[in-house]
Design an enzyme around this catalytic site. Structure first.
Site, mmCIF file in Angstrom:
data_model
loop_
_atom_site.group_PDB
_atom_site.id
_atom_site.type_symbol
_atom_site.label_atom_id
_atom_site.label_comp_id
_atom_site.label_asym_id
_atom_site.label_seq_id
_atom_site.Cartn_x
_atom_site.Cartn_y
_atom_site.Cartn_z
ATOM 1 N N HIS A 69 28.852 67.660 -16.299
ATOM 2 C CA HIS A 69 29.018 67.958 -14.871
ATOM 3 C C HIS A 69 29.734 66.814 -14.193
ATOM 4 C CE1 HIS A 69 25.251 65.748 -15.348
ATOM 5 N NE2 HIS A 69 25.496 65.213 -14.164
ATOM 6 N N ASP A 79 23.942 69.155 -4.969
ATOM 7 C CA ASP A 79 22.954 68.381 -5.723
ATOM 8 C C ASP A 79 21.601 68.482 -5.013
ATOM 9 O OD1 ASP A 79 23.248 65.825 -7.921
ATOM 10 O OD2 ASP A 79 21.441 65.884 -6.685
HETATM 11 P P1 5GP Z 1 23.504 62.798 -13.678
HETATM 12 O O1 5GP Z 1 22.457 61.778 -13.319
HETATM 13 O O2 5GP Z 1 23.182 63.452 -15.008
HETATM 14 O O3 5GP Z 1 24.914 62.291 -13.599
HETATM 15 O O4 5GP Z 1 23.426 63.914 -12.565
HETATM 16 C C1 5GP Z 1 22.495 64.953 -12.592
HETATM 17 C C2 5GP Z 1 22.329 65.404 -11.161
HETATM 18 O O5 5GP Z 1 21.726 66.677 -11.190
HETATM 19 C C3 5GP Z 1 21.454 64.489 -10.314
HETATM 20 O O6 5GP Z 1 22.204 64.012 -9.208
HETATM 21 C C4 5GP Z 1 20.277 65.399 -9.895
HETATM 22 O O7 5GP Z 1 19.861 65.163 -8.567
HETATM 23 C C5 5GP Z 1 20.863 66.792 -10.079
HETATM 24 N N1 5GP Z 1 19.902 67.834 -10.437
HETATM 25 C C6 5GP Z 1 18.949 67.772 -11.420
HETATM 26 N N2 5GP Z 1 18.266 68.934 -11.485
HETATM 27 C C7 5GP Z 1 18.806 69.752 -10.541
HETATM 28 C C8 5GP Z 1 18.514 71.092 -10.133
HETATM 29 O O8 5GP Z 1 17.626 71.779 -10.650
HETATM 30 N N3 5GP Z 1 19.270 71.606 -9.124
HETATM 31 C C9 5GP Z 1 20.275 70.888 -8.533
HETATM 32 N N4 5GP Z 1 20.952 71.490 -7.552
HETATM 33 N N5 5GP Z 1 20.574 69.629 -8.890
HETATM 34 C C10 5GP Z 1 19.847 69.063 -9.882
#
Ligand code: 5GP
Ligand code: ZN
Length: 108
Positions: free
Chosen positions: A99, A31
């Protein structure tokens, strides 16, 4: 022109990201904003809006994602881990491509 989401762009290699592991249907990478000493995302190569859509539309890819998560957790964490899926905006989902988060307070 079709606009791809950020995880589609990572899966296709348009956004260069070092992979922690990969499988036939899924990839795993760190992440960008880790909230724990281990914070790895496990992501299907194909676009599904969230884990519910993934589970309902493609049990085969869902099983592959769970197996890759288990493999990554065994390789990267020590003892315990969480494998979580934020589903929907009010649950904290911010990227609308399915994810799972593998998180742990203890890295191997
Ligand atoms: P959600 O909040 O949708 O459950 O998790 C999305 C996750 O994706 C977040 O923890 C955020 O930090 C991560 N994330 C968003 N954009 C990117 C990116 O471009 N690269 C990586 N490695 N992680 C990302
Ligand atoms: Zn996508």
């Amino acid at each position: 022109m079709e606009t791809k989401c950020v995880f589609c762009q990572i899966a296709s290699g348009e956004i260069k990201t070092e992979l922690v592991a990969s499988s036939e249907h899924c990839i795993a990478f760190n992440d960008i904003q880790p909230r724990q000493p281990v914070h790895i995302l496990v992501v299907p190569r194909e676009h599904f809006v969230d884990v519910s859509e993934l589970a309902l539309k493609s049990p085969e890819v869902m099983a592959d994602l769970m197996a890759l998560g288990a493999k990554v957790a065994a390789q990267q964490t020590h003892g315990s881990h969480r494998f979580t899926f934020n589903t929907g905006i009010e649950a904290g989902q911010s990227v609308f491509h399915a994810h799972g988060h593998i998180t742990s307070v203890r890295a191997k």
